[in-house]
Design an enzyme around this catalytic site. Structure first.
Site, PDB file in Angstrom:
ATOM      1  N   SER A 104       0.836  -1.404   0.078  1.00  5.53           N
ATOM      2  CA  SER A 104      -0.078  -0.142  -0.013  1.00  5.53           C
ATOM      3  C   SER A 104       0.874   1.347   0.032  1.00  5.53           C
ATOM      4  O   SER A 104       0.362   2.289  -0.337  1.00  5.53           O
ATOM      5  CB  SER A 104      -0.841   0.082   1.212  1.00  5.53           C
ATOM      6  OG  SER A 104      -0.323  -0.360   2.403  1.00  5.53           O
TER       7      SER A 104
ATOM      8  N   ASP B  47      -5.264   6.589   8.058  1.00  5.99           N
ATOM      9  CA  ASP B  47      -6.258   5.518   8.714  1.00  5.99           C
ATOM     10  C   ASP B  47      -5.682   4.545   9.455  1.00  5.99           C
ATOM     11  O   ASP B  47      -4.590   4.733   9.764  1.00  5.99           O
ATOM     12  CB  ASP B  47      -6.861   4.628   7.263  1.00  5.99           C
ATOM     13  CG  ASP B  47      -6.156   3.919   6.677  1.00  5.99           C
ATOM     14  OD1 ASP B  47      -4.644   3.672   7.153  1.00  5.99           O
ATOM     15  OD2 ASP B  47      -6.357   3.336   5.514  1.00  5.99           O
TER      16      ASP B  47
ATOM     17  N   HIS C 148      -2.356   3.223   7.252  1.00  9.14           N
ATOM     18  CA  HIS C 148      -1.576   3.820   6.406  1.00  9.14           C
ATOM     19  C   HIS C 148      -1.257   5.377   6.676  1.00  9.14           C
ATOM     20  O   HIS C 148      -2.182   6.014   7.479  1.00  9.14           O
ATOM     21  CB  HIS C 148      -2.374   3.919   5.067  1.00  9.14           C
ATOM     22  CG  HIS C 148      -2.620   2.676   4.516  1.00  9.14           C
ATOM     23  ND1 HIS C 148      -3.954   1.962   4.731  1.00  9.14           N
ATOM     24  CD2 HIS C 148      -1.988   1.425   4.041  1.00  9.14           C
ATOM     25  CE1 HIS C 148      -3.862   0.589   4.398  1.00  9.14           C
ATOM     26  NE2 HIS C 148      -2.719   0.304   3.837  1.00  9.14           N
TER      27      HIS C 148
END
Length: 362
Positions: free
Chosen positions: A38, A323, A326
């Protein structure tokens, strides 16, 4: 003030100045090829309808793109910023490019982003979520090379960015799975795949290689989901495992030029960079380095951003985490600057700007 403190202060001032200054270089890089999870994913999971790890809904993307793009942050990722610094358009995800090429509206000339959020080095990591593991990402790239869809000369001059492993380590501590390997053996299994990855991309033509360390995985807000993890401090056991992996990864990266003739490689010390943000938050513009800007529950880590019932902060730029897992775009921006033109505390033996401008003789 000590010399080390003076250096830290100077570096933080450099990281906070305009990104335009840092973006100018005489890069010889025609394209960037990106593999990992990610920290890089530009939307591959969005185009993979079998994947349940998604960020294709608001407020993801709200600070820069003003719409969700599949990136797991509020704006750009490390891969995006490095593309800007090199002077290339933002990378498109492989699965999007594949569709556009079939329609005759695009090509692979500026590089490709193969990264898949939630993936890892080990095949079983989040397999149930339908993510694309590093092995499949490499196979996608290999197929393009074997079909002569990317010129060999472009590959040799291109920048290869790799970062993966945080999901493997986080999953090691999940309460519903009993580890069958010791932490040491588990990390070695991850590193076996690192060696295979480097070997494969080299055989396919990669010569400018940047491998980034893991960040302090044990500090992500999502640790609040783990019954044995503290919420008033980082999860020490998880960070010890991440540092074990990072140390051995750096040893592997250091021997790339010797093991693979013609290749040059750098090790991005993402753990150390992030630790500085946590240690000196105000210097880097942070007011909160523990909680998620977007989420809910303890640390904002018990609910994914954008799901029903989520809460969001007023100024994401003041938060280290966007979040439950991340970083924010602000964090990624600072991290990218440190990797692009930072010193050996951030990336070694030289930075990405040097890697991108280094002449390679074949």
């Amino acid at each position: 003030m000590s010399s080390s403190s003076s250096m830290d202060l100077l570096m933080c001032l450099l990281l906070l100045i305009s990104p335009v200054v840092l973006a100018k270089s005489s890069s010889t890089v025609p394209a960037i090829f990106t593999f990992g999870d990610s920290i890089f994913d530009a939307g591959n999971n969005h185009y993979n309808k079998n994947c349940t790890a998604q960020a294709d809904f608001p407020p993801y993307g709200s600070s820069f793109f003003h719409r969700p793009t599949g990136r797991f942050t509020n704006g750009r990722t490390v891969a995006d910023f490095i593309s800007e610094f090199v002077g290339l358009p933002l990378q498109k995800p492989f699965l999007e490019l594949q569709i556009q090429i079939l329609n005759g509206t695009s090509n692979f000339s500026n590089g490709i982003n193969f990264a898949s959020a939630g993936s890892g080095l080990l095949l079983d990591t989040n397999k149930f979520m339908g993510v694309t593991p590093i092995q499949t990402q490499l196979q996608q790239f290999q197929t393009l090379v074997e079909q002569n869809l990317i010129e060999k000369s472009i590959i040799q001059e291109s920048l290869f960015l790799l970062e993966t492993g945080s999901n493997d380590i986080f999953n090691y501590f999940l309460p519903f799975r009993a580890p069958t390997l010791s932490p040491d053996a588990y990390v070695n299994a991850m590193l076996d795949q690192v060696n295979k990855t480097i070997d494969q991309i080299y055989k396919l033509g990669a010569r400018r290689i940047a491998f980034f360390s893991l960040g302090p995985v044990g500090c992500v807000p999502a640790r609040a989901m783990l019954p044995n993890a503290p919420t008033n401090k980082c999860f020490g056991k998880m960070n010890v495992m991440a540092k074990m992996y990072n140390k051995r990864l750096e040893d592997i990266v250091n021997i790339i030029p010797t093991k693979y003739p013609g290749a040059i490689a750098v090790f991005g010390a993402v753990y150390g960079i992030t630790h500085r943000f946590q240690t000196y938050p105000a210097r880097y513009g942070f007011s909160d380095v523990s909680n998620a800007c977007c989420g809910n529950g303890t640390l904002g880590g018990l609910m994914q951003c954008g799901r029903e019932g989520y809460k969001i902060c007023n100024n994401p730029n003041e938060f280290l985490f966007w979040d439950f897992y991340h970083p924010t775009e602000h964090t990624y921006r600072l991290m990218s600057k440190a990797l692009w033109n930072g010193n050996k505390n951030h990336i070694r033996p030289f930075n990405l700007m040097a890697l991108a401008t280094n002449k390679i003789t074949f």
